[in-house]
Design an enzyme around this catalytic site. Structure first.
Site, PDB file in Angstrom:
ATOM      1  N   ASP A 217       0.819  -1.229   0.000  1.00  0.00           N
ATOM      2  CA  ASP A 217       0.000   0.000   0.000  1.00  0.00           C
ATOM      3  C   ASP A 217       0.844   1.266   0.000  1.00  0.00           C
ATOM      4  O   ASP A 217       0.298   2.366  -0.131  1.00  0.00           O
ATOM      5  CB  ASP A 217      -1.019  -0.004   1.157  1.00  0.00           C
ATOM      6  N   HIS A 218       2.171   1.116   0.115  1.00  0.00           N
ATOM      7  CA  HIS A 218       3.060   2.286   0.082  1.00  0.00           C
ATOM      8  C   HIS A 218       3.942   2.335  -1.165  1.00  0.00           C
ATOM      9  O   HIS A 218       4.634   3.326  -1.377  1.00  0.00           O
ATOM     10  CB  HIS A 218       3.946   2.312   1.337  1.00  0.00           C
TER      11      HIS A 218
END
Lengths: 297, 297
Positions: free
Chosen positions: A65-66
């Site tokens: 998610d990063h």
């Protein structure tokens, strides 16, 4: 002036109105990108941050998610005919990430460099200081500091016989023609300091790094105090903890970010953060603020 | 009933209101995903296609704008606790893509299988037929056909002495208790046929595959006829060509998709397509249609 833009404020899964983690810090038209979740390049367009003028990417850690917006962003920079090298910084363990992203995105028309961020460095006028966060994998936060030189004293410049054509350069803090800024500038003044810290538990390193910051953007994954065991298990913070850390660190502004996909209404989490830090702001995709140096007395 | 949803209609770069290539074909609540550009998992949520109930992924080729949503989608399916295996189909050359996606996304909690699509296969009730497109890398289109059994003839069933409890099963085209559907069903009737074809030049293989289709979703990268040299160079179609192919293939519906990021207004391209195919539709993210079998005379 330093502008901060939240491009994505979600954790784990993107939602229709909440992209995954990403933020931009813009000074003089050039931006540092913090994290790059899926959807980041759309966020750059939507919120008016030039992808072409990105100066660097700072990754906090390597959870999907990063970072999963990176392959597409790198390809888009090629299609924009970028020629300037792009350096991507992150904590230890960057090599396999570099390999996988490169394998998937293919070669680019500009150099892409990958660099472990283990000590302070400069990007344009910003001083970047990575510091360790407490997550379930190696993870670092970043202090982005815009320094401000001391006040220029024309009387001292005249007394030292410094030619006027040198004054502007010395005012910017640069030596010229054998003269140094120290000859004509007072003590450095308060600059601007932005701290980006996700994903993390509240921790002493973060509190120290955030001390007196103008803005802290911090992990606020869980709205409900009852989720504290999950926050401890997964290495995140509850909104109440986030507010408490901001208060303890005496920051000027606090933005909550990196919400769990289960958080559909930011209000309860914001209320929890405000029990300790009354002016906390619930971050959202597109939240932007221009920070200015303090006015002179 | 078969439902088609365009999840993303852009090529190369995503725009704020136009995600990269992806579409879903849904039958009986389960969906086949066609391509998976960045932003696809948000499109699934936004347009009401269940990610959890994806039955397979069909990739046309391995350019980033068609595959870079895969790592995030695979991770999201893990976070949804999928247990069913997921097979990802695509043209030759799938192995390095599988490796790079797996390296970046990490292991999942369900089996992920990668399969070269070089002959027809079935997914649930759909018959999938890959066919070669003409792009600058190996690329295939897909025919998705929902067959329709012949009409059930109760008089023949009674005459053959077939017990009534078997009738429903035979009607569905399945043998039961030594009886076969052929004993009680007329000739197969016209089913439904959807053809997904991007990225491609117009070509004979596509025209043949699209013959009499209920819906053709086709590459319409360039709006302007003047961009024909670019279309030839990069292996795409102009909207006028797309309309002409749809007319030649006698399809019932044509949706334009995979627009160049330079196309901000779909109207001129739509007008060009309609010179040959007057009912062409300009695809957009979220465009959905439910196709029904023909009414009986």
């Amino acid at each position: 002036m330093l502008k901060v833009t939240l491009l994505g404020t979600g954790g784990t899964q993107p939602l229709p109105d909440r992209a995954l983690a990403a933020a931009a810090v813009t000074v003089g038209g050039r931006s540092v990108l913090l994290d790059c979740g899926e959807g980041t390049q759309v966020g750059l367009r939507r919120y008016g941050v030039s992808a072409y003028r990105l100066s660097a990417v700072l990754l906090t850690h390597y959870h999907g998610d990063h970072i999963l917006g990176l392959p597409g962003l790198l390809q888009t920079l090629s299609s924009l005919n970028r020629t300037e090298p792009l350096t991507i910084y992150g904590p230890k363990g960057i090599e396999p990430v570099a390999q996988a992203v490169t394998a998937l995105a293919g070669p680019q028309v500009y150099p892409v460099r990958w660099q472990v961020a283990d000590e302070p460095f400069h990007i344009d006028t910003l001083k970047i200081t990575p510091f360790p966060l407490t997550h379930r994998v190696p993870c670092c936060g970043y202090v982005l500091a815009l320094p401000r030189a001391g006040r220029f004293d024309p009387a001292r410049a005249r007394a030292a016989g410094i030619p006027m054509p040198y004054w502007k350069t010395l005012q910017r803090g640069e030596p010229v023609g054998g003269c140094t800024p120290e000859q004509v500038l007072g003590a450095p003044r308060r600059g601007l300091k932005v701290v980006y810290a996700t994903d993390t538990r509240p921790c002493a390193a973060l509190e120290a790094a955030a001390r007196d910051a103008d803005l802290l953007c911090m992990d606020a994954t869980y709205a409900d105090d009852a989720d504290l065991p999950k926050a401890e298990l997964y290495g995140h913070a509850t909104c109440r903890e986030t507010g408490a850390l901001a208060a303890a660190a005496n920051v000027r502004r606090l933005w909550l970010t990196h919400y769990s996909a289960a958080v559909t209404d930011p209000a309860p989490g914001l209320a929890a953060a405000r029990t300790a830090y009354p002016t906390a702001v619930a971050g959202y995709d597109g939240l932007t603020e221009e920070l200015e140096f303090d006015r002179e007395p």
